[in-house]
Design a protein around this motif. Structure first.
Motif, PDB file in Angstrom:
ATOM      1  N   VAL A   1      10.609  10.691   6.614  1.00  0.00           N
ATOM      2  CA  VAL A   1      11.801  10.974   5.273  1.00  0.00           C
ATOM      3  C   VAL A   1      13.079   9.923   5.587  1.00  0.00           C
ATOM      4  N   GLY A   2      13.503   9.376   7.067  1.00  0.00           N
ATOM      5  CA  GLY A   2      14.301   8.268   7.748  1.00  0.00           C
ATOM      6  C   GLY A   2      13.515   6.817   6.571  1.00  0.00           C
ATOM      7  N   MET A   3      12.088   6.793   7.471  1.00  0.00           N
ATOM      8  CA  MET A   3      11.677   5.387   6.546  1.00  0.00           C
ATOM      9  C   MET A   3      11.796   4.955   5.575  1.00  0.00           C
ATOM     10  N   LEU A   4      11.254   5.785   4.824  1.00  0.00           N
ATOM     11  CA  LEU A   4      11.188   6.192   3.198  1.00  0.00           C
ATOM     12  C   LEU A   4      11.380   6.446   2.084  1.00  0.00           C
ATOM     13  N   GLY A   5      12.813   7.436   2.485  1.00  0.00           N
ATOM     14  CA  GLY A   5      13.866   7.779   1.371  1.00  0.00           C
ATOM     15  C   GLY A   5      14.022   9.147   1.872  1.00  0.00           C
ATOM     16  N   GLU A   6      14.541   9.802   1.398  1.00  0.00           N
ATOM     17  CA  GLU A   6      15.485  11.547   0.696  1.00  0.00           C
ATOM     18  C   GLU A   6      14.217  11.649  -0.472  1.00  0.00           C
ATOM     19  N   ASP A   7      14.280  10.491  -1.515  1.00  0.00           N
ATOM     20  CA  ASP A   7      13.875  11.493  -2.858  1.00  0.00           C
ATOM     21  C   ASP A   7      12.133  11.034  -3.197  1.00  0.00           C
ATOM     22  N   TYR A   8      11.319  10.299  -1.465  1.00  0.00           N
ATOM     23  CA  TYR A   8      10.537   9.717  -2.161  1.00  0.00           C
ATOM     24  C   TYR A   8       9.182  10.776  -2.366  1.00  0.00           C
ATOM     25  N   ALA A   9       8.419  10.528  -3.148  1.00  0.00           N
ATOM     26  CA  ALA A   9       7.506  11.149  -3.661  1.00  0.00           C
ATOM     27  C   ALA A   9       5.838  11.319  -3.510  1.00  0.00           C
ATOM     28  N   GLY A  10       5.639  10.739  -2.558  1.00  0.00           N
ATOM     29  CA  GLY A  10       4.867  10.870  -2.031  1.00  0.00           C
ATOM     30  C   GLY A  10       4.428  11.846  -0.864  1.00  0.00           C
TER      31      GLY A  10
ATOM     32  N   VAL B   1       1.210  -0.978   0.168  1.00  0.00           N
ATOM     33  CA  VAL B   1      -0.019  -0.124   0.306  1.00  0.00           C
ATOM     34  C   VAL B   1       1.205   1.315  -0.194  1.00  0.00           C
ATOM     35  N   PRO B   2       0.891   2.178  -0.949  1.00  0.00           N
ATOM     36  CA  PRO B   2       1.953   2.931  -0.860  1.00  0.00           C
ATOM     37  C   PRO B   2       1.125   4.064   0.427  1.00  0.00           C
ATOM     38  N   VAL B   3       1.636   5.452   0.385  1.00  0.00           N
ATOM     39  CA  VAL B   3       2.145   6.111   1.720  1.00  0.00           C
ATOM     40  C   VAL B   3       3.015   7.372   1.495  1.00  0.00           C
ATOM     41  N   LEU B   4       1.321   8.097   1.642  1.00  0.00           N
ATOM     42  CA  LEU B   4       1.113   9.559   1.775  1.00  0.00           C
ATOM     43  C   LEU B   4       1.910  10.005   3.322  1.00  0.00           C
ATOM     44  N   ALA B   5       3.112  11.193   3.569  1.00  0.00           N
ATOM     45  CA  ALA B   5       4.117  11.124   4.728  1.00  0.00           C
ATOM     46  C   ALA B   5       3.579  12.251   4.960  1.00  0.00           C
TER      47      ALA B   5
ATOM     48  N   VAL C   1       0.854   6.756  -8.490  1.00  0.00           N
ATOM     49  CA  VAL C   1       0.494   5.771  -7.825  1.00  0.00           C
ATOM     50  C   VAL C   1       1.421   4.901  -8.148  1.00  0.00           C
ATOM     51  N   GLU C   2       2.177   4.459  -8.825  1.00  0.00           N
ATOM     52  CA  GLU C   2       2.889   3.374  -9.759  1.00  0.00           C
ATOM     53  C   GLU C   2       4.319   3.404  -9.144  1.00  0.00           C
ATOM     54  N   ARG C   3       4.751   4.723  -9.207  1.00  0.00           N
ATOM     55  CA  ARG C   3       5.930   5.297  -9.060  1.00  0.00           C
ATOM     56  C   ARG C   3       6.210   5.231  -7.438  1.00  0.00           C
TER      57      ARG C   3
ATOM     58  N   ARG D   1       4.553   3.421  -5.605  1.00  0.00           N
ATOM     59  CA  ARG D   1       4.529   1.618  -5.255  1.00  0.00           C
ATOM     60  C   ARG D   1       5.661   1.409  -5.549  1.00  0.00           C
ATOM     61  N   ARG D   2       6.715   1.335  -6.429  1.00  0.00           N
ATOM     62  CA  ARG D   2       7.388   1.184  -6.720  1.00  0.00           C
ATOM     63  C   ARG D   2       8.875   1.347  -5.602  1.00  0.00           C
ATOM     64  N   GLN D   3       8.200   2.748  -5.348  1.00  0.00           N
ATOM     65  CA  GLN D   3       9.141   3.311  -4.216  1.00  0.00           C
ATOM     66  C   GLN D   3       9.620   2.699  -2.988  1.00  0.00           C
ATOM     67  N   CYS D   4       8.416   2.556  -2.663  1.00  0.00           N
ATOM     68  CA  CYS D   4       7.862   1.489  -1.410  1.00  0.00           C
ATOM     69  C   CYS D   4       8.419  -0.096  -0.944  1.00  0.00           C
ATOM     70  N   ALA D   5       8.063  -0.249  -2.800  1.00  0.00           N
ATOM     71  CA  ALA D   5       8.960  -1.683  -2.596  1.00  0.00           C
ATOM     72  C   ALA D   5      10.542  -2.245  -2.136  1.00  0.00           C
ATOM     73  N   ALA D   6      11.131  -0.960  -3.004  1.00  0.00           N
ATOM     74  CA  ALA D   6      12.346  -1.070  -2.685  1.00  0.00           C
ATOM     75  C   ALA D   6      12.714  -0.871  -1.415  1.00  0.00           C
ATOM     76  N   ARG D   7      11.757  -0.363  -0.398  1.00  0.00           N
ATOM     77  CA  ARG D   7      12.247  -0.332   0.733  1.00  0.00           C
ATOM     78  C   ARG D   7      12.032  -1.532   1.869  1.00  0.00           C
ATOM     79  N   ALA D   8      11.285  -2.626   1.002  1.00  0.00           N
ATOM     80  CA  ALA D   8      10.543  -3.554   2.143  1.00  0.00           C
ATOM     81  C   ALA D   8      10.962  -4.531   3.292  1.00  0.00           C
ATOM     82  N   ALA D   9      12.280  -4.626   2.002  1.00  0.00           N
ATOM     83  CA  ALA D   9      13.218  -5.767   2.468  1.00  0.00           C
ATOM     84  C   ALA D   9      13.770  -5.180   4.185  1.00  0.00           C
ATOM     85  N   LEU D  10      14.125  -3.930   4.076  1.00  0.00           N
ATOM     86  CA  LEU D  10      14.997  -3.480   5.185  1.00  0.00           C
ATOM     87  C   LEU D  10      13.503  -3.333   6.118  1.00  0.00           C
TER      88      LEU D  10
END
Length: 328
Positions: free
Chosen positions: A253-262, A242-246, A286-288, A290-299
């Motif tokens: 930002v520490g959880m989602l990444g500096e370049d997170y689009a949401g 589920v994509p996040v709007l934060a 929204v696909e962007r 989802r991709r950004q969130c998926a890239a963090r999932a392994a953490l």
């Protein structure tokens, strides 16, 4: 050889069903295969003496941490900075600052948290991301549910979500608010918003797994907080696809990444409303997300959290294993 004993001091209980309790409960599960683990609201002599004390929250667990380190200076204590203590209390509260000095090691829940610690204490600080089991995503259909999950209190800034709900005009969007009204005024505000805004529904407090099941069916999740250490709800959204709007605070930002689009500015309800509407109207956007969130999932995988936690705990207890304490 008897297994070492660990006591987790949690200012929250299962009844509170908040982030501190989820951390305490999950860490007990992670450690229980190798250690004897208990959870309680504090520690004072003559309580049973653990080989390691883990204290959640620098201010709210300060008394237990002080009592333990005063009575047993030879035994290690681990302090977990869970949110308001990291971003507020250690800057204004003497007891919270003292907890930093008393702990043998300090844990923050995302790397930006290190920036809040005094430079001299950073060598004993460790980053351990929290985790959640993966739930298979259920791609949403109409209505598009957008959830905010968190008890209604000022730090979570539920007003911004309510104000955004009044601004969203896209048909088929429903804004769901899950959490108990810890602040009665915010509860009143939620009821007023529900009456004035058909798209907004305040569901109150739900059990943890019921919340996760609801979340996995959502189009997106909102976290509007003014202050977060490393929110469990972000992890539960990411591990459910589920994509996040934060809000663009340090902890998010520490959880989602500096370049997170949401990301949106804290307290900016029009910006949040625009993000919600864009996430529904703009498939590429929204696909962007989802991709950004998926890239963090392994953490946020449980195995990764358990490995980091066990490595730290094993190291803290290694000296005592070599030189066992004579205390009962």
């Amino acid at each position: 050889m008897a297994r070492a004993r660990i006591h987790i001091v949690s200012p929250a209980s299962a009844r509170d069903n908040n982030g501190n309790w989820q951390t305490a409960s999950r860490w007990r599960r992670h450690l229980a295969r190798d250690y004897r683990v208990t959870i309680g609201p504090g520690w004072q002599p003559p309580d049973d003496v653990p080989d390691l004390l883990i204290a959640l929250h620098a201010r709210r667990s300060a008394a237990a941490l002080a009592a333990f380190t005063d009575a047993h200076p030879d035994r290690p204590a681990l302090l977990v900075m869970t949110g308001t203590d990291l971003y507020r209390d250690i800057h204004v509260d003497a007891a919270a600052r003292a907890s930093l000095d008393r702990a043998r090691a300090v844990v923050v829940l995302q790397p930006r948290g290190l920036d809040e610690l005094p430079q001299a204490l950073r060598p004993k600080a460790h980053v351990i991301y929290q985790s959640a089991p993966r739930l298979a995503p259920a791609r949403p259909h109409m209505p598009f549910d957008v959830a905010m999950i968190g008890h209604l209190r000022a730090e979570k800034d539920p007003r911004t979500f309510m104000d955004a709900a009044r601004l969203v005009r896209t048909p088929g969007v429903r804004l769901l608010h899950i959490g108990a009204a810890l602040d009665p005024e915010l509860g009143r505000r939620a009821r007023e918003t529900e009456q004035a805004t058909p798209a907004y529904r305040w569901l109150g407090a739900l059990p943890h797994m019921a919340t996760r099941r609801r979340l996995r069916r959502c189009h997106a999740m909102v976290i509007a907080s003014r202050m977060e250490g490393g929110a469990n709800v972000i992890i539960e959204a990411v591990t459910s696809g589920v994509p996040v709007l934060a809000s663009s605070i340090s902890g998010n930002v520490g959880m989602l990444g500096e370049d997170y689009a949401g990301l949106f500015a804290p307290g900016d309800a029009p910006a949040l409303a625009a993000l919600i509407e864009r996430s529904v109207a703009d498939a590429r956007f929204v696909e962007r997300l989802r991709r950004q969130c998926a890239a963090r999932a392994a953490l946020f995988a449980p195995a990764a959290e358990r490995a980091r936690l066990l490595d730290l705990v094993d190291n803290l207890l290694s000296d005592e294993r070599k030189h066992p304490s004579a205390q009962p």
